[in-house]
Design a protein around this motif. Structure first.
Motif, PDB file in Angstrom:
ATOM      1  N   ASP A   1     -54.986  15.331  -2.180  1.00 13.00           N
ATOM      2  CA  ASP A   1     -54.569  14.683  -3.422  1.00 13.00           C
ATOM      3  C   ASP A   1     -54.877  13.192  -3.302  1.00 13.00           C
ATOM      4  O   ASP A   1     -54.032  12.402  -2.879  1.00 13.00           O
ATOM      5  N   ASP A   2     -56.079  12.818  -3.654  1.00 10.92           N
ATOM      6  CA  ASP A   2     -56.569  11.464  -3.373  1.00 10.92           C
ATOM      7  C   ASP A   2     -57.342  10.950  -4.582  1.00 10.92           C
ATOM      8  O   ASP A   2     -58.572  10.933  -4.598  1.00 10.92           O
ATOM      9  N   THR A   3     -56.607  10.536  -5.604  1.00 10.55           N
ATOM     10  CA  THR A   3     -57.225  10.106  -6.858  1.00 10.55           C
ATOM     11  C   THR A   3     -58.175   8.938  -6.666  1.00 10.55           C
ATOM     12  O   THR A   3     -59.238   8.865  -7.293  1.00 10.55           O
ATOM     13  N   VAL A  47     -59.288   7.231  -1.266  1.00 10.96           N
ATOM     14  CA  VAL A  47     -58.955   6.446  -0.079  1.00 10.96           C
ATOM     15  C   VAL A  47     -59.392   7.166   1.202  1.00 10.96           C
ATOM     16  O   VAL A  47     -59.769   6.515   2.188  1.00 10.96           O
ATOM     17  N   PHE A  48     -59.355   8.491   1.191  1.00 10.57           N
ATOM     18  CA  PHE A  48     -59.798   9.236   2.368  1.00 10.57           C
ATOM     19  C   PHE A  48     -61.237   8.874   2.728  1.00 10.57           C
ATOM     20  O   PHE A  48     -61.574   8.659   3.890  1.00 10.57           O
ATOM     21  N   HIS A  49     -62.091   8.775   1.730  1.00 12.29           N
ATOM     22  CA  HIS A  49     -63.507   8.498   1.967  1.00 12.29           C
ATOM     23  C   HIS A  49     -63.750   7.015   2.257  1.00 12.29           C
ATOM     24  O   HIS A  49     -64.524   6.669   3.147  1.00 12.29           O
ATOM     25  N   THR A  50     -63.100   6.144   1.501  1.00 11.61           N
ATOM     26  CA  THR A  50     -63.355   4.713   1.650  1.00 11.61           C
ATOM     27  C   THR A  50     -62.704   4.118   2.889  1.00 11.61           C
ATOM     28  O   THR A  50     -63.182   3.091   3.400  1.00 11.61           O
ATOM     29  N   HIS A  51     -61.626   4.746   3.376  1.00  9.64           N
ATOM     30  CA  HIS A  51     -60.931   4.175   4.530  1.00  9.64           C
ATOM     31  C   HIS A  51     -60.990   5.074   5.767  1.00  9.64           C
ATOM     32  O   HIS A  51     -61.340   4.598   6.850  1.00  9.64           O
ATOM     33  N   ALA A  52     -60.652   6.357   5.613  1.00  7.05           N
ATOM     34  CA  ALA A  52     -60.661   7.236   6.786  1.00  7.05           C
ATOM     35  C   ALA A  52     -62.083   7.461   7.293  1.00  7.05           C
ATOM     36  O   ALA A  52     -62.375   7.265   8.478  1.00  7.05           O
ATOM     37  N   VAL A  53     -62.968   7.853   6.395  1.00 13.16           N
ATOM     38  CA  VAL A  53     -64.357   8.122   6.794  1.00 13.16           C
ATOM     39  C   VAL A  53     -65.052   6.821   7.206  1.00 13.16           C
ATOM     40  O   VAL A  53     -65.664   6.736   8.278  1.00 13.16           O
ATOM     41  N   ALA A  54     -64.954   5.792   6.372  1.00 10.81           N
ATOM     42  CA  ALA A  54     -65.629   4.526   6.668  1.00 10.81           C
ATOM     43  C   ALA A  54     -65.036   3.850   7.902  1.00 10.81           C
ATOM     44  O   ALA A  54     -65.770   3.247   8.703  1.00 10.81           O
ATOM     45  N   GLY A  55     -63.723   3.945   8.083  1.00  3.51           N
ATOM     46  CA  GLY A  55     -63.089   3.328   9.243  1.00  3.51           C
ATOM     47  C   GLY A  55     -63.480   4.007  10.543  1.00  3.51           C
ATOM     48  O   GLY A  55     -63.773   3.341  11.551  1.00  3.51           O
ATOM     49  N   CYS A  90     -70.495  14.708  -2.536  1.00  6.04           N
ATOM     50  CA  CYS A  90     -71.070  16.014  -2.239  1.00  6.04           C
ATOM     51  C   CYS A  90     -70.092  16.929  -1.500  1.00  6.04           C
ATOM     52  O   CYS A  90     -69.708  17.978  -2.013  1.00  6.04           O
ATOM     53  N   LEU A  91     -69.680  16.511  -0.301  1.00  4.96           N
ATOM     54  CA  LEU A  91     -68.823  17.374   0.512  1.00  4.96           C
ATOM     55  C   LEU A  91     -67.486  17.665  -0.150  1.00  4.96           C
ATOM     56  O   LEU A  91     -66.936  18.760  -0.008  1.00  4.96           O
ATOM     57  N   SER A  92     -66.939  16.692  -0.882  1.00  9.82           N
ATOM     58  CA  SER A  92     -65.636  16.892  -1.515  1.00  9.82           C
ATOM     59  C   SER A  92     -65.676  17.976  -2.585  1.00  9.82           C
ATOM     60  O   SER A  92     -64.636  18.518  -2.971  1.00  9.82           O
ATOM     61  N   ARG A  93     -66.868  18.314  -3.064  1.00  6.52           N
ATOM     62  CA  ARG A  93     -67.011  19.360  -4.078  1.00  6.52           C
ATOM     63  C   ARG A  93     -67.335  20.712  -3.452  1.00  6.52           C
ATOM     64  O   ARG A  93     -67.401  21.711  -4.161  1.00  6.52           O
ATOM     65  N   ILE A  94     -67.552  20.704  -2.150  1.00  6.29           N
ATOM     66  CA  ILE A  94     -67.958  21.933  -1.462  1.00  6.29           C
ATOM     67  C   ILE A  94     -66.875  22.435  -0.523  1.00  6.29           C
ATOM     68  O   ILE A  94     -66.524  23.617  -0.542  1.00  6.29           O
ATOM     69  N   LEU A  95     -66.335  21.539   0.308  1.00 10.61           N
ATOM     70  CA  LEU A  95     -65.389  21.941   1.339  1.00 10.61           C
ATOM     71  C   LEU A  95     -63.988  22.140   0.755  1.00 10.61           C
ATOM     72  O   LEU A  95     -63.439  21.235   0.119  1.00 10.61           O
TER      73      LEU A  95
END
Length: 232
Positions: free
Chosen positions: A104-106, A109-117, A92-97
């Motif tokens: 550049d995160d095919t 990893v930003f969501h699975t590691h940065a956000v989750a971590g 959701c947010l990745s399509r809005i912000l």
């Protein structure tokens, strides 16, 4: 298997703490997988294998800071959170912000590691049990904010630690990439990006059963045609 090993091996001993770390690792990962699959099914009307994998990874990342420090019910809550918050930021947010659209995160990893971590570190600051903390943490009376006392201090420590790591990664990673860019390009050429990763490399980033075999890529095929004059 890897996450079982390094979460269970953190205490450097075969004890209650290491056993609980292994159990919580699987509780959180399984819960996160199911929750992520639920959200995919609820909003997109069908589950996704890639989504299930992402949910499993976010659960593993989230539980890592507190695998041996929280009780089973807390690991369950962390699994629900790690299957929901990163799902929302990715879907959701990745399509809005605009900020997230510029990353550049095919592989997400930003969501699975940065956000989750970050989420896992903060939740550990809430749910770390006093008795379990005493088995692992050398600072006396360490506990999560949920258990009162000095728990709020630990929660703040978790947030400060996350902030330091983010800043450290931004600075050091930028230095490393700038150094590498002096010797080799950091991105594929534009013509290869246009034809796609699968066409350029002959394999997919996420290869399901039967799809992982490397073949002659479209890009290499074109190069061979141009060199030989014959169509392959």
């Amino acid at each position: 298997m890897g996450w079982t090993g390094f979460n269970g091996g953190d205490p450097f001993a075969a004890n209650v703490d290491s056993s609980l770390a292994v159990l919580n690792t699987h509780i959180c990962a399984a819960t996160s997988l199911l929750v992520w699959t639920f959200w995919d099914t609820f909003f997109f009307k069908k589950p996704s294998v890639i989504g299930a994998i992402q949910g499993m990874i976010t659960g593993l990342v989230c539980i890592t800071p507190g695998a041996g420090l929280v009780q089973g019910w807390a690991a369950l809550i962390m699994g629900i959170a790690s299957g929901s918050v990163p799902w929302y930021t990715m879907m959701c947010l990745s399509r809005i912000l605009p900020f997230l659209q510029k990353i550049d995160d095919t592989l997400g990893v930003f969501h699975t590691h940065a956000v989750a971590g970050t989420l896992g570190g903060a939740l550990t600051g809430l749910f770390a049990h006093p008795d379990l903390s005493a088995l692992f943490i050398v600072v006396p009376n360490s506990r999560g904010a949920f258990y009162g006392g000095r728990g709020g201090v630990q929660f703040l420590k978790q947030l400060v630690g996350a902030s330091f790591i983010i800043g450290w990664n931004v600075i050091v990673t930028s230095i490393i990439l700038l150094a590498i860019s002096k010797f080799i390009p950091l991105r594929m050429p534009e013509e290869e990006l246009i034809i796609g990763d699968d066409a350029a490399h002959g394999e997919e980033a996420y290869a399901l059963a039967g799809q992982g075999a490397r073949e002659i890529s479209t890009y290499n095929n074109m190069q061979l045609q141009n060199a030989s004059g014959f169509e392959l």
